[in-house]
Design a protein around this motif. Structure first.
Motif, short mmCIF file in Angstrom:
data_model
loop_
_atom_site.label_atom_id
_atom_site.label_comp_id
_atom_site.label_asym_id
_atom_site.label_seq_id
_atom_site.Cartn_x
_atom_site.Cartn_y
_atom_site.Cartn_z
N UNK A 186 0.83 -1.21 0.00
CA UNK A 186 0.00 0.00 0.00
C UNK A 186 0.86 1.26 0.00
N UNK A 187 2.02 1.19 0.61
CA UNK A 187 2.94 2.34 0.58
C UNK A 187 3.40 2.60 -0.86
N UNK A 188 3.69 1.55 -1.60
CA UNK A 188 4.11 1.71 -2.99
C UNK A 188 2.94 2.14 -3.87
N UNK A 189 1.73 1.74 -3.51
CA UNK A 189 0.55 2.24 -4.22
C UNK A 189 0.43 3.75 -4.02
N UNK A 190 0.65 4.21 -2.79
CA UNK A 190 0.55 5.64 -2.51
C UNK A 190 1.62 6.44 -3.25
N UNK A 191 2.73 5.79 -3.58
CA UNK A 191 3.81 6.45 -4.33
C UNK A 191 3.64 6.30 -5.83
N UNK A 206 16.52 11.06 -4.22
CA UNK A 206 15.27 10.42 -3.81
C UNK A 206 14.24 10.45 -4.94
N UNK A 207 14.13 11.60 -5.61
CA UNK A 207 13.16 11.71 -6.71
C UNK A 207 13.58 10.81 -7.88
N UNK A 208 14.86 10.83 -8.21
CA UNK A 208 15.35 10.02 -9.33
C UNK A 208 15.14 8.54 -9.05
N UNK A 209 15.38 8.10 -7.82
CA UNK A 209 15.15 6.69 -7.48
C UNK A 209 13.69 6.31 -7.70
N UNK A 225 13.08 5.76 -11.35
CA UNK A 225 13.61 4.47 -11.79
C UNK A 225 12.73 3.32 -11.33
N UNK A 226 12.14 3.43 -10.15
CA UNK A 226 11.21 2.40 -9.68
C UNK A 226 10.02 2.29 -10.63
N UNK A 227 9.53 3.43 -11.09
CA UNK A 227 8.36 3.42 -11.99
C UNK A 227 8.71 2.88 -13.37
N UNK A 228 9.95 3.08 -13.80
CA UNK A 228 10.37 2.56 -15.11
C UNK A 228 10.86 1.11 -15.03
N UNK A 229 11.21 0.67 -13.83
CA UNK A 229 11.83 -0.64 -13.68
C UNK A 229 11.14 -1.80 -14.38
#
Length: 220
Positions: A53-58, A150-153, A156-160
């Motif tokens: 849920x934390x990753x959903x919020x992000x 932090x923003x760049x990471x 990259x998570x969203x593109x991963x």
């Protein structure tokens, strides 16, 4: 002590899921059912639910119509926007790294790129994708801009989940490689050279991702 232990488990689950996303271990459209995910990562259900849920919020994960957590499919518009932001922020971090990065940090970037080149030579493209991610994030870290990192990471998570398509267009035919231009600029303490190098890498090196997303939209 129990709340602290629980929090640590949740953080562990979050970190492992984030890493799995960043390194393409979870694919677009994949449904992340709670029990199988808990078993897969060896973490109990409650901290796994909190991490999901934390990753959903992000916006790194999404909920489908049934409320199931899924890996979102990146749209062309989203990818182009992410690339535009990366050009700005990673360029800024590279320029700052040229001013302040230690010789040890620059040598580490050289070593990462050497391993990428070896992966290209042997066709180990999955490993090359992971090392390329490491190069970009290490360069950002060398700029000592923690909010930018932090923003760049997160980008990259969203593109991963689509990074496995990085080499769909083959290994780019460029000489010298932008990574080598960046490293030379860092050694020369040339901020604008470092900025130009990483921006070239993002624009030209990401062609496979753009082609993949465009092709997927045409098929839909």
């Amino acid at each position: 002590m129990r709340p602290i232990a629980k929090e640590n488990l949740s953080e562990r689950a979050y970190a492992q899921l984030r890493s799995a996303l960043m390194h393409g271990q979870l694919k677009p459209g994949e449904r992340l059912l709670l029990r199988p995910m808990s078993e897969r990562f060896g973490i109990s259900a409650t901290p796994m639910r909190e991490a999901l849920l934390r990753l959903v919020s992000e916006k790194a994960l999404a909920l489908d119509a049934r409320g199931t957590v899924v890996v979102p499919t990146l749209t062309l518009e989203q990818l182009l926007e992410i690339r535009s932001i990366r050009l700005d922020l990673e360029g800024r971090a590279a320029a700052e790294a040229a001013r302040i990065a230690s010789n040890e940090a620059i040598t580490e970037l050289e070593e990462i790129h050497a391993r990428i080149s070896e992966c290209h030579r042997t066709g180990a493209f999955a490993r090359a994708v992971n090392l390329n991610t490491a190069f970009h994030l290490q360069l950002c870290e060398s700029g000592k801009l923690p909010i930018v990192l932090e923003i760049v990471e997160r980008l990259w998570v969203r593109c991963g989940p689509i990074l496995s398509h990085l080499y769909d267009a083959g290994v780019p035919d460029w000489e010298p490689h932008p990574h080598l231009r960046i490293i030379a600029a860092l050694r020369a303490r040339d901020p604008e050279g470092a900025r130009a190098g990483i921006q070239e890498d993002i624009e030209r090196g990401g062609k496979g991702l753009l082609d993949h997303v465009r092709s997927a939209r045409e098929e839909d």
